[in-house]
Scaffold this motif. Structure first.
Motif, PDB file in Angstrom:
ATOM      1  N   LEU A  21      25.784  47.639  47.534  1.00 15.22           N
ATOM      2  CA  LEU A  21      26.114  46.470  46.724  1.00 15.22           C
ATOM      3  C   LEU A  21      24.998  45.439  46.751  1.00 15.22           C
ATOM      4  O   LEU A  21      25.239  44.251  46.559  1.00 15.22           O
ATOM      5  CB  LEU A  21      27.429  45.836  47.214  1.00 15.22           C
ATOM      6  CG  LEU A  21      28.705  46.596  46.820  1.00 15.22           C
ATOM      7  CD1 LEU A  21      29.927  45.981  47.487  1.00 15.22           C
ATOM      8  CD2 LEU A  21      28.898  46.609  45.306  1.00 15.22           C
TER       9      LEU A  21
ATOM     10  N   PHE B  29      36.149  44.914  51.801  1.00 12.65           N
ATOM     11  CA  PHE B  29      35.615  46.094  52.489  1.00 12.65           C
ATOM     12  C   PHE B  29      35.166  45.747  53.909  1.00 12.65           C
ATOM     13  O   PHE B  29      35.204  46.593  54.800  1.00 12.65           O
ATOM     14  CB  PHE B  29      34.491  46.721  51.663  1.00 12.65           C
ATOM     15  CG  PHE B  29      34.897  46.971  50.239  1.00 12.65           C
ATOM     16  CD1 PHE B  29      36.119  47.573  49.954  1.00 12.65           C
ATOM     17  CD2 PHE B  29      34.095  46.588  49.177  1.00 12.65           C
ATOM     18  CE1 PHE B  29      36.530  47.777  48.635  1.00 12.65           C
ATOM     19  CE2 PHE B  29      34.489  46.794  47.858  1.00 12.65           C
ATOM     20  CZ  PHE B  29      35.703  47.385  47.587  1.00 12.65           C
TER      21      PHE B  29
ATOM     22  N   TYR C  31      24.703  43.431  43.707  1.00 10.33           N
ATOM     23  CA  TYR C  31      25.902  42.653  43.401  1.00 10.33           C
ATOM     24  C   TYR C  31      26.173  41.560  44.438  1.00 10.33           C
ATOM     25  O   TYR C  31      27.156  40.843  44.347  1.00 10.33           O
ATOM     26  CB  TYR C  31      27.124  43.580  43.297  1.00 10.33           C
ATOM     27  CG  TYR C  31      27.035  44.522  42.105  1.00 10.33           C
ATOM     28  CD1 TYR C  31      27.722  44.241  40.928  1.00 10.33           C
ATOM     29  CD2 TYR C  31      26.253  45.678  42.147  1.00 10.33           C
ATOM     30  CE1 TYR C  31      27.643  45.083  39.831  1.00 10.33           C
ATOM     31  CE2 TYR C  31      26.155  46.530  41.054  1.00 10.33           C
ATOM     32  CZ  TYR C  31      26.854  46.230  39.895  1.00 10.33           C
ATOM     33  OH  TYR C  31      26.770  47.065  38.807  1.00 10.33           O
TER      34      TYR C  31
ATOM     35  N   ALA D 163      45.131  40.176  37.936  1.00  9.77           N
ATOM     36  CA  ALA D 163      43.723  40.376  37.606  1.00  9.77           C
ATOM     37  C   ALA D 163      43.340  39.388  36.523  1.00  9.77           C
ATOM     38  O   ALA D 163      44.202  38.863  35.834  1.00  9.77           O
ATOM     39  CB  ALA D 163      43.513  41.801  37.098  1.00  9.77           C
ATOM     40  N   GLY D 164      42.055  39.143  36.388  1.00 11.04           N
ATOM     41  CA  GLY D 164      41.605  38.333  35.269  1.00 11.04           C
ATOM     42  C   GLY D 164      40.534  37.343  35.658  1.00 11.04           C
ATOM     43  O   GLY D 164      40.081  37.312  36.798  1.00 11.04           O
ATOM     44  N   SER D 165      40.164  36.519  34.687  1.00  9.63           N
ATOM     45  CA  SER D 165      39.150  35.501  34.933  1.00  9.63           C
ATOM     46  C   SER D 165      39.686  34.523  35.969  1.00  9.63           C
ATOM     47  O   SER D 165      40.898  34.359  36.125  1.00  9.63           O
ATOM     48  CB  SER D 165      38.836  34.765  33.636  1.00  9.63           C
ATOM     49  OG  SER D 165      40.011  34.105  33.186  1.00  9.63           O
TER      50      SER D 165
ATOM     51  N   PRO E 146      37.302  39.627  38.743  1.00  2.20           N
ATOM     52  CA  PRO E 146      38.261  39.951  37.681  1.00  2.20           C
ATOM     53  C   PRO E 146      39.229  41.072  38.068  1.00  2.20           C
ATOM     54  O   PRO E 146      40.217  41.289  37.378  1.00  2.20           O
ATOM     55  CB  PRO E 146      37.366  40.389  36.518  1.00  2.20           C
ATOM     56  CG  PRO E 146      36.050  40.735  37.118  1.00  2.20           C
ATOM     57  CD  PRO E 146      35.920  39.950  38.379  1.00  2.20           C
ATOM     58  N   PHE E 147      38.950  41.795  39.155  1.00  2.84           N
ATOM     59  CA  PHE E 147      39.841  42.876  39.568  1.00  2.84           C
ATOM     60  C   PHE E 147      40.955  42.331  40.450  1.00  2.84           C
ATOM     61  O   PHE E 147      40.921  41.194  40.879  1.00  2.84           O
ATOM     62  CB  PHE E 147      39.076  43.961  40.316  1.00  2.84           C
ATOM     63  CG  PHE E 147      38.105  44.720  39.456  1.00  2.84           C
ATOM     64  CD1 PHE E 147      37.982  44.446  38.104  1.00  2.84           C
ATOM     65  CD2 PHE E 147      37.314  45.707  39.999  1.00  2.84           C
ATOM     66  CE1 PHE E 147      37.085  45.141  37.303  1.00  2.84           C
ATOM     67  CE2 PHE E 147      36.407  46.420  39.206  1.00  2.84           C
ATOM     68  CZ  PHE E 147      36.298  46.136  37.868  1.00  2.84           C
ATOM     69  N   ARG E 148      41.900  43.218  40.748  1.00  2.00           N
ATOM     70  CA  ARG E 148      43.064  42.758  41.480  1.00  2.00           C
ATOM     71  C   ARG E 148      42.930  43.089  42.976  1.00  2.00           C
ATOM     72  O   ARG E 148      41.858  42.941  43.535  1.00  2.00           O
ATOM     73  CB  ARG E 148      44.323  43.386  40.872  1.00  2.00           C
ATOM     74  CG  ARG E 148      45.527  42.521  41.005  1.00  2.00           C
ATOM     75  CD  ARG E 148      46.462  42.572  39.805  1.00  2.00           C
ATOM     76  NE  ARG E 148      46.961  43.892  39.516  1.00  2.00           N
ATOM     77  CZ  ARG E 148      48.238  44.266  39.645  1.00  2.00           C
ATOM     78  NH1 ARG E 148      49.125  43.424  40.113  1.00  2.00           N
ATOM     79  NH2 ARG E 148      48.617  45.467  39.294  1.00  2.00           N
ATOM     80  N   ALA E 149      44.024  43.539  43.579  1.00  2.50           N
ATOM     81  CA  ALA E 149      44.097  43.707  45.032  1.00  2.50           C
ATOM     82  C   ALA E 149      42.917  44.474  45.629  1.00  2.50           C
ATOM     83  O   ALA E 149      42.509  44.210  46.753  1.00  2.50           O
ATOM     84  CB  ALA E 149      45.391  44.417  45.396  1.00  2.50           C
ATOM     85  N   THR E 150      42.379  45.421  44.856  1.00  4.06           N
ATOM     86  CA  THR E 150      41.301  46.230  45.408  1.00  4.06           C
ATOM     87  C   THR E 150      40.068  45.404  45.751  1.00  4.06           C
ATOM     88  O   THR E 150      39.284  45.781  46.609  1.00  4.06           O
ATOM     89  CB  THR E 150      40.878  47.319  44.402  1.00  4.06           C
ATOM     90  OG1 THR E 150      40.520  46.686  43.161  1.00  4.06           O
ATOM     91  CG2 THR E 150      42.006  48.298  44.156  1.00  4.06           C
ATOM     92  N   HIS E 151      39.876  44.290  45.059  1.00  6.50           N
ATOM     93  CA  HIS E 151      38.659  43.496  45.246  1.00  6.50           C
ATOM     94  C   HIS E 151      38.915  42.061  45.708  1.00  6.50           C
ATOM     95  O   HIS E 151      37.988  41.398  46.146  1.00  6.50           O
ATOM     96  CB  HIS E 151      37.837  43.487  43.948  1.00  6.50           C
ATOM     97  CG  HIS E 151      37.140  44.795  43.677  1.00  6.50           C
ATOM     98  ND1 HIS E 151      37.828  45.961  43.451  1.00  6.50           N
ATOM     99  CD2 HIS E 151      35.824  45.116  43.627  1.00  6.50           C
ATOM    100  CE1 HIS E 151      36.962  46.948  43.265  1.00  6.50           C
ATOM    101  NE2 HIS E 151      35.738  46.462  43.362  1.00  6.50           N
TER     102      HIS E 151
ATOM    103  N   GLU F  91      47.650  30.922  36.667  1.00  7.44           N
ATOM    104  CA  GLU F  91      48.840  31.716  36.987  1.00  7.44           C
ATOM    105  C   GLU F  91      49.405  31.362  38.360  1.00  7.44           C
ATOM    106  O   GLU F  91      50.607  31.441  38.586  1.00  7.44           O
ATOM    107  CB  GLU F  91      48.509  33.217  36.961  1.00  7.44           C
ATOM    108  CG  GLU F  91      48.266  33.779  35.584  1.00  7.44           C
ATOM    109  CD  GLU F  91      49.524  33.796  34.727  1.00  7.44           C
ATOM    110  OE1 GLU F  91      50.466  34.527  35.079  1.00  7.44           O
ATOM    111  OE2 GLU F  91      49.553  33.063  33.717  1.00  7.44           O
TER     112      GLU F  91
ATOM    113  N   PHE G  73      42.021  31.938  34.573  1.00  2.89           N
ATOM    114  CA  PHE G  73      43.343  32.490  34.276  1.00  2.89           C
ATOM    115  C   PHE G  73      44.163  32.655  35.558  1.00  2.89           C
ATOM    116  O   PHE G  73      45.316  32.232  35.638  1.00  2.89           O
ATOM    117  CB  PHE G  73      43.199  33.839  33.554  1.00  2.89           C
ATOM    118  CG  PHE G  73      44.492  34.597  33.435  1.00  2.89           C
ATOM    119  CD1 PHE G  73      45.492  34.153  32.581  1.00  2.89           C
ATOM    120  CD2 PHE G  73      44.713  35.744  34.179  1.00  2.89           C
ATOM    121  CE1 PHE G  73      46.695  34.845  32.484  1.00  2.89           C
ATOM    122  CE2 PHE G  73      45.906  36.441  34.088  1.00  2.89           C
ATOM    123  CZ  PHE G  73      46.900  35.991  33.229  1.00  2.89           C
TER     124      PHE G  73
END
Ligand code: TPP
Ligand code: MG
Lengths: 358, 266
Positions: A63, A112, A66, A317-319, A145-150, A326, A322
């Protein structure tokens, strides 16, 4: 303002006036800036550290592009270790480097570093005669922007559990630079959240001081107290501004070190308020809300702690805008929640008064 | 059984869908989606068996979460999602997440935290053995996932438990986030490693429909060894415009690029 005045003042007699502590916090309030951003500040500060110290070894698990490692990798290829997508192995390798006298800086996403490699971080970096070792964890909380995984929403909780581990959640690029420098001077393992890409600057870098274990008062007002960490602090400042628009002056205490936590600063501020609103870019379980609660309950303060952050559910998930909206973490939403609770505080504080009137 | 030409047509339709999914926001894992279209078309329209009610008997465990786009495209083809919904890929409020969680229709496991899927596939296969089910379990992983220790723990257990119903599909696109897999952390020789762990192996050009069908047919033979297909793939395959983004884990591009990509596929 009148509906909130019941929250303040009455606490002083509970645990002794900590005016001197509050004066000290006020005296060293950092200078703030607004509207400035920097691109990939971590890349720059890591490069500066690499130039200053030849014992720094940076590790990546596929990574590097990133996590803003490109400048360091380009200038110090021999001190850059690419392990591939193998986080557990990376923290093990970091442990070996730490034990042989290097300063390993292992960089990946928070999920991770903590969920995947929790045991390796704990055993390889925090047992034995390990000197300095730094874990830098990107994508804190909902900054992906990803959900639980990230989304690293429980990393601070997990890292607080590891003996000796210092846990840092910087709020902006200025503090991130300073936190990295402080972590490098610290003799032991440090877990530090990282902000990548375009990072806001809320603290003026001139004369900015970062001390591990030190909280900073950013706003001083009599009407209520918000405690924040990391990006949560900038959300708290948004809420403070919103409350100010409504005629209320709230204090904001920024707690960038989750462990060791600045109990003195928290107790000093808590002695003036009946309710503490905590705001964090993290689960409301195990992070700032828990750490603050531990401090005030262990002192026997009958202070209510109202946690705001990611609730006990996988966040959407999302910006980031957002997801913040939420989760009711925008400035307006936080201010609204504070008003709702503070509006009903009279009866609550009455109850508290009876319990702790000694 | 469908003809190769029919499969190629379906794969073309999947590719079109992958591009349409990314076009809305101008970004997505289109390289992976296009590369895997042939494999997905064969699996879902030929290889995986269905019962009388057309429910799948066999299953695919998608370990590589970010390659969800390939699975979405086939689920769209099957009518599970409308094209309108697929066009919201990665948008706020959309359930068509770029890397979805288990439980979304069609997704058996959460794959985005890479390297965990094969263990769950082993679990499915053990469950079938206990239950006396004939179902087969396919598991798609990436070459990058071969670097995670857990993948090798799962490979060891698949061999140890002699899970003949398990088929590992490695999306061997030779790239990962930071660059070429061979330079980041070499995973080759994949077959020799897997064979040492008790697996049968075969390497195949997974963008050659007849060759891939033949390879998948080989894995059907009753055996007490799990099977691994090393699927050599080309990111962006089938749309020259996307193939041009060489070794790009994630594509961001203007609308013209997506329009050209669509034209490439037609
Ligand atoms: C456990 C884990 N570590 C790191 C990542 C971040 N990550 C996402 S994709 C990726 C590249 C992995 O290579 P591969 O899966 O082969 O990707 P592709 O060829 O599809 O680009 C990485 C490191 C992740 N999702 N999960
Ligand atoms: Mg790959």
């Amino acid at each position: 303002m009148s509906s909130l005045s019941c929250m303040t003042g009455g606490g002083a007699e509970r645990s002794g006036v900590r005016q001197t502590d509050i004066d000290a916090l006020v005296a060293r309030m950092p200078t703030m800036t607004t509207g400035i951003t920097r691109q990939a500040p971590f890349g720059e500060s890591l490069l500066a550290l690499g130039r200053a110290r030849d014992d720094v070894v940076v590790l990546s698990a596929d990574l590097s592009k990133y996590t803003d490692l490109t400048p360091f990798r380009a200038e110090f290829p021999e001190r850059f270790v690419q392990v591939g997508m193998a986080e557990q192995n990376m923290f093990g390798i970091a442990g070996g480097l730490a034990k042989s006298g290097f300063l390993p800086i292992a960089v990946t996403y928070g999920v991770f570093a903590t969920r995947r490699a929790f045991d390796q971080v704990a055993m390889a970096l925090a047992t034995g005669k390990t000197g300095p070792a730094i874990v830098v964890a990107f994508l804190p909380g909902i900054t992906t922007p990803f959900r639980a995984t990230h989304q690293a929403t429980e990393d601070l909780a997990l890292m607080r559990e590891i003996p000796r581990m210092v846990v840092l959640d910087p709020a902006d690029s200025t503090e991130q630079d300073a936190a990295l420098a402080a972590a490098a001077r610290h003799d032991g393992p440090v877990y530090m959240r990282g902000l990548r890409g375009l990072v806001e600057q809320i603290f003026d870098p001139t004369d900015f001081e970062f001390r591990i274990g030190q909280a900073n008062l950013l706003r001083h007002g009599p009407d209520g107290l918000i405690v924040g960490t990391g990006l949560g602090t900038s959300w708290a400042l948004d809420a403070q501004n919103e409350l100010a628009r409504q005629g209320m002056s709230y204090s904001v205490l920024h707690v960038p070190t989750l462990k060791p936590i600045d109990s003195g600063a928290i107790l000093a501020m808590a002695s003036r308020h009946r309710t503490i609103f905590t705001v964090e870019n993290h689960s409301t379980i195990g992070g700032l809300a828990s750490a603050v609660s531990e401090v005030v309950t262990s002192e026997g303060l009958g202070v209510r702690v109202v946690p705001m952050g990611v609730p006990d559910a996988w966040a959407p998930a999302g910006s980031i805008d957002f997801v913040r909206s939420e989760l009711d973490l925008t400035g307006v939403a936080i201010a609204g929640r504070i008003m709702n609770i503070a509006g009903g505080v009279e009866s609550i504080s009455g109850g508290i008064k009876n319990v702790v009137s000694s | 059984m469908k003809s190769d030409a029919e499969i190629v047509d379906i794969a073309r339709s999947l590719r079109r869908r992958c591009i349409m999914m990314c076009r809305g926001r101008g970004q997505g894992y289109v390289g992976q989606g296009l590369a895997l279209a042939d494999l997905m078309a064969i699996l879902y329209f030929d290889e995986m068996r269905r019962d009388g009610g057309a429910e799948l008997i066999d299953r695919l465990v998608l370990s590589t979460g970010h390659s969800a786009i390939a699975l979405y495209s086939v689920l769209g083809e099957l009518g599970e999602y409308t094209d309108d919904e697929l066009a919201t890929y990665g948008m706020d409020r959309s359930r068509i997440e770029e890397s979805p969680l288990a439980g979304l229709p069609g997704f058996l496991v959460t794959g985005g935290s890479l390297g965990q899927g094969l263990s769950q596939a082993v679990g499915f296969a053990i469950g079938d053995r206990i239950r006396g089910s004939e179902a087969r379990t396919f598991c798609l992983i990436s070459d990058g996932e071969l670097q995670e220790g857990q993948t090798w723990e799962a490979i060891m257990s698949g061999g140890h438990f002699r899970l003949g119903s398990l088929v590992l599909l490695v999306d061997n696109n030779r790239m990962q986030a930071d660059g070429d897999t061979v330079e980041i952390m070499n995973v080759e020789p994949i077959e020799a490693k897997l064979e040492a762990f008790g697996w049968s192996t075969l390497r195949v050009d997974a963008n050659d429909v007849p060759a891939l069908r033949a390879a998948l047919a080989t894995t059907r033979a009753v055996s007490n060894r799990p099977y691994a297909l090393v699927c050599d793939t080309v990111p962006g395959k089938g749309a020259a415009t996307i193939e041009g983004f060489q070794r790009t884990h994630y594509v961001r591009a203007g609308d013209e690029v997506w329009a050209n990509a669509l034209a490439d596929v037609q």
